[in-house]
Design a protein around this motif. Structure first.
Motif: not given
Length: 146
Positions: A73-77, A83-84, A112-114, A120-121
């Motif tokens: 998740m570090k790559g996502h702002k 994140k939690l 970005q959503i994809e 996540v999956t």
């Protein structure tokens, strides 16, 4: 009682699940039968919380899974709270992401959503029975189209 720091730490459902499971095990091992009314209230809260939380995706997670997820998740702002939310709920659709990420329409592109959904999956385990049903339904749909 005085609250020193209201946001000292955020706990994931997995961490709460582990803590309550460990406490429950310690109580079984100690074998104390005599309980005060305060202790009975605590037992009720523990029971209800475990009952609820064991129906969430956290019961399939491990410390390694949580660590891998947070590194990915570090790559996502995203904020810590976002994140939690993703960790606790394991979203599988773009709509779920939009509900968990504040102002997602402005902050995130479709790609970005994809990418978030893929992360996540692929990292967070889901309910094995649910995943088998989904893959069986997908196979049936492919068979119907052929």
């Amino acid at each position: 009682m005085e609250v020193k720091d209201a946001n000292a730490a955020l706990l994931s459902n997995f961490e709460v699940f582990q803590l309550l499971t460990d406490l429950k095990q310690q109580r079984k091992e100690s074998g104390k039968n005599k309980q005060s009314s305060g202790q009975q209230n605590l037992n009720t809260i523990m029971y209800e919380t475990l009952k609820y939380i064991s129906k969430t995706p956290c019961r399939y997670q491990s410390p390694e899974t949580v660590r891998d997820f947070l590194v990915a998740m570090k790559g996502h702002k995203l904020t810590k709270a976002e994140k939690l939310q993703l960790l606790n709920h394991r979203p599988v659709t773009a709509v779920e992401i939009q509900l968990m990420v504040e102002e997602s329409e402005e902050r995130l592109t479709e790609e970005q959503i994809e990418s978030l959904l893929q992360t996540v999956t692929s990292i967070l385990p889901g309910d094995p029975e649910e995943q088998q049903r989904d893959s069986a339904m997908a196979t049936e749909d492919k068979g119907d189209q052929a």
